[in-house]
Design a protein around this motif. Structure first.
Motif, PDB file in Angstrom:
ATOM      1  N   GLN A 178      -3.260 -12.547   4.890  1.00 53.97           N
ATOM      2  CA  GLN A 178      -1.975 -12.388   5.560  1.00 53.97           C
ATOM      3  C   GLN A 178      -0.903 -11.877   4.600  1.00 53.97           C
ATOM      4  O   GLN A 178      -0.095 -11.010   4.963  1.00 53.97           O
ATOM      5  N   ALA A 179      -0.885 -12.366   3.375  1.00 58.11           N
ATOM      6  CA  ALA A 179       0.086 -11.900   2.377  1.00 58.11           C
ATOM      7  C   ALA A 179      -0.157 -10.433   2.028  1.00 58.11           C
ATOM      8  O   ALA A 179       0.786  -9.640   1.936  1.00 58.11           O
ATOM      9  N   GLN A 180      -1.415 -10.066   1.865  1.00 63.07           N
ATOM     10  CA  GLN A 180      -1.728  -8.678   1.552  1.00 63.07           C
ATOM     11  C   GLN A 180      -1.427  -7.763   2.735  1.00 63.07           C
ATOM     12  O   GLN A 180      -1.008  -6.624   2.547  1.00 63.07           O
ATOM     13  N   GLY A 181      -1.614  -8.258   3.949  1.00 63.25           N
ATOM     14  CA  GLY A 181      -1.245  -7.496   5.132  1.00 63.25           C
ATOM     15  C   GLY A 181       0.249  -7.216   5.166  1.00 63.25           C
ATOM     16  O   GLY A 181       0.687  -6.116   5.527  1.00 63.25           O
ATOM     17  N   HIS A 182       1.035  -8.204   4.761  1.00 65.15           N
ATOM     18  CA  HIS A 182       2.490  -8.030   4.694  1.00 65.15           C
ATOM     19  C   HIS A 182       2.839  -6.950   3.669  1.00 65.15           C
ATOM     20  O   HIS A 182       3.653  -6.056   3.942  1.00 65.15           O
ATOM     21  N   LEU A 183       2.225  -7.018   2.484  1.00 66.90           N
ATOM     22  CA  LEU A 183       2.465  -6.004   1.455  1.00 66.90           C
ATOM     23  C   LEU A 183       2.046  -4.621   1.927  1.00 66.90           C
ATOM     24  O   LEU A 183       2.718  -3.625   1.634  1.00 66.90           O
ATOM     25  N   LEU A 184       0.964  -4.560   2.651  1.00 66.83           N
ATOM     26  CA  LEU A 184       0.468  -3.284   3.159  1.00 66.83           C
ATOM     27  C   LEU A 184       1.443  -2.683   4.175  1.00 66.83           C
ATOM     28  O   LEU A 184       1.655  -1.468   4.199  1.00 66.83           O
ATOM     29  N   ARG A 185       2.050  -3.531   4.989  1.00 62.58           N
ATOM     30  CA  ARG A 185       3.051  -3.036   5.940  1.00 62.58           C
ATOM     31  C   ARG A 185       4.304  -2.528   5.221  1.00 62.58           C
ATOM     32  O   ARG A 185       4.955  -1.594   5.683  1.00 62.58           O
ATOM     33  N   LEU A 186       4.638  -3.135   4.070  1.00 66.16           N
ATOM     34  CA  LEU A 186       5.796  -2.687   3.301  1.00 66.16           C
ATOM     35  C   LEU A 186       5.545  -1.342   2.630  1.00 66.16           C
ATOM     36  O   LEU A 186       6.456  -0.524   2.513  1.00 66.16           O
ATOM     37  N   ASP A 187       4.318  -1.119   2.162  1.00 64.29           N
ATOM     38  CA  ASP A 187       3.979   0.129   1.471  1.00 64.29           C
ATOM     39  C   ASP A 187       2.559   0.551   1.846  1.00 64.29           C
ATOM     40  O   ASP A 187       1.609   0.321   1.099  1.00 64.29           O
ATOM     41  N   PRO A 188       2.404   1.174   3.016  1.00 61.63           N
ATOM     42  CA  PRO A 188       1.067   1.507   3.510  1.00 61.63           C
ATOM     43  C   PRO A 188       0.330   2.565   2.685  1.00 61.63           C
ATOM     44  O   PRO A 188      -0.877   2.741   2.860  1.00 61.63           O
ATOM     45  N   HIS A 189       1.020   3.241   1.776  1.00 62.39           N
ATOM     46  CA  HIS A 189       0.376   4.293   0.988  1.00 62.39           C
ATOM     47  C   HIS A 189      -0.058   3.820  -0.394  1.00 62.39           C
ATOM     48  O   HIS A 189      -0.609   4.613  -1.164  1.00 62.39           O
ATOM     49  N   ASP A 190       0.175   2.554  -0.714  1.00 58.81           N
ATOM     50  CA  ASP A 190      -0.225   2.006  -2.015  1.00 58.81           C
ATOM     51  C   ASP A 190      -1.730   1.750  -2.007  1.00 58.81           C
ATOM     52  O   ASP A 190      -2.232   0.860  -1.305  1.00 58.81           O
ATOM     53  N   ALA A 191      -2.446   2.527  -2.802  1.00 57.70           N
ATOM     54  CA  ALA A 191      -3.912   2.442  -2.816  1.00 57.70           C
ATOM     55  C   ALA A 191      -4.411   1.087  -3.311  1.00 57.70           C
ATOM     56  O   ALA A 191      -5.418   0.574  -2.813  1.00 57.70           O
ATOM     57  N   MET A 192      -3.739   0.493  -4.275  1.00 55.64           N
ATOM     58  CA  MET A 192      -4.157  -0.802  -4.817  1.00 55.64           C
ATOM     59  C   MET A 192      -4.020  -1.898  -3.753  1.00 55.64           C
ATOM     60  O   MET A 192      -4.924  -2.709  -3.575  1.00 55.64           O
TER      61      MET A 192
END
Length: 82
Positions: free
Chosen positions: A17-31
Protein backbone atom coordinates in the motif's frame (compact mmCIF):
# COMPACT_ATOMS: atom_id res chain seq x y z
CA UNK A 1 -1.38 -26.83 2.91
CA UNK A 2 1.10 -24.46 4.50
CA UNK A 3 -0.17 -21.00 5.34
CA UNK A 4 1.99 -17.87 5.48
CA UNK A 5 2.66 -16.14 8.78
CA UNK A 6 -0.02 -13.49 9.41
CA UNK A 7 2.55 -10.94 10.65
CA UNK A 8 4.65 -11.32 7.50
CA UNK A 9 1.60 -10.96 5.28
CA UNK A 10 0.44 -7.89 7.23
CA UNK A 11 3.83 -6.21 6.79
CA UNK A 12 3.86 -7.04 3.07
CA UNK A 13 0.38 -5.62 2.65
CA UNK A 14 1.43 -2.37 4.37
CA UNK A 15 4.51 -2.20 2.13
CA UNK A 16 2.36 -2.82 -0.97
CA UNK A 17 0.00 0.00 0.00
CA UNK A 18 2.85 2.43 0.78
CA UNK A 19 4.58 1.64 -2.49
CA UNK A 20 1.28 2.06 -4.33
CA UNK A 21 1.00 5.53 -2.84
CA UNK A 22 4.54 6.39 -3.99
CA UNK A 23 3.76 5.03 -7.43
CA UNK A 24 0.71 7.28 -7.70
CA UNK A 25 2.89 10.28 -6.75
CA UNK A 26 5.52 9.48 -9.41
CA UNK A 27 4.29 6.85 -11.88
CA UNK A 28 7.40 7.19 -14.08
CA UNK A 29 9.93 6.31 -11.36
CA UNK A 30 11.38 2.98 -12.46
CA UNK A 31 12.71 2.08 -9.00
CA UNK A 32 9.33 2.64 -7.32
CA UNK A 33 7.56 0.69 -10.07
CA UNK A 34 10.03 -2.20 -9.71
CA UNK A 35 9.66 -2.39 -5.92
CA UNK A 36 5.87 -2.22 -6.18
CA UNK A 37 5.88 -5.02 -8.74
CA UNK A 38 8.17 -7.16 -6.59
CA UNK A 39 6.00 -6.74 -3.52
CA UNK A 40 2.88 -7.51 -5.53
CA UNK A 41 4.54 -10.65 -6.93
CA UNK A 42 5.52 -11.80 -3.43
CA UNK A 43 1.98 -11.31 -2.12
CA UNK A 44 0.56 -13.19 -5.11
CA UNK A 45 2.97 -16.08 -4.59
CA UNK A 46 2.31 -16.34 -0.84
CA UNK A 47 -1.45 -16.06 -1.18
CA UNK A 48 -1.77 -18.20 -4.33
CA UNK A 49 -3.43 -15.44 -6.37
CA UNK A 50 -2.83 -14.09 -9.88
CA UNK A 51 -3.12 -10.33 -9.37
CA UNK A 52 -2.14 -7.85 -6.69
CA UNK A 53 -5.76 -6.92 -6.04
CA UNK A 54 -6.76 -10.56 -5.58
CA UNK A 55 -3.77 -11.07 -3.28
CA UNK A 56 -4.73 -8.04 -1.16
CA UNK A 57 -8.31 -9.33 -0.82
CA UNK A 58 -7.04 -12.79 0.10
CA UNK A 59 -4.61 -11.23 2.60
CA UNK A 60 -7.37 -9.23 4.27
CA UNK A 61 -9.54 -12.34 4.58
CA UNK A 62 -6.64 -14.46 5.83
CA UNK A 63 -5.32 -11.96 8.36
CA UNK A 64 -8.83 -11.47 9.73
CA UNK A 65 -9.22 -15.24 10.17
CA UNK A 66 -5.70 -15.72 11.52
CA UNK A 67 -6.15 -12.99 14.13
CA UNK A 68 -9.46 -14.37 15.38
CA UNK A 69 -8.45 -18.05 15.51
CA UNK A 70 -6.38 -19.29 18.47
CA UNK A 71 -2.91 -20.44 17.47
CA UNK A 72 -1.79 -23.96 18.24
CA UNK A 73 1.74 -25.22 18.68
CA UNK A 74 2.28 -28.98 18.72
CA UNK A 75 -1.33 -29.60 19.74
CA UNK A 76 -1.42 -26.92 22.44
CA UNK A 77 -2.59 -23.35 22.39
CA UNK A 78 -0.17 -20.50 23.03
CA UNK A 79 -1.28 -20.35 26.67
CA UNK A 80 -0.22 -23.96 27.17
CA UNK A 81 -3.75 -25.24 27.80
CA UNK A 82 -4.98 -28.01 25.48
Amino acid sequence: MLKPDADVITRLMARYQAQGHLLRLDPHDAMVRSRFGGTAYTLCALMGERTGREAIRATERYVGCARSAPRRIEGQSISGWP
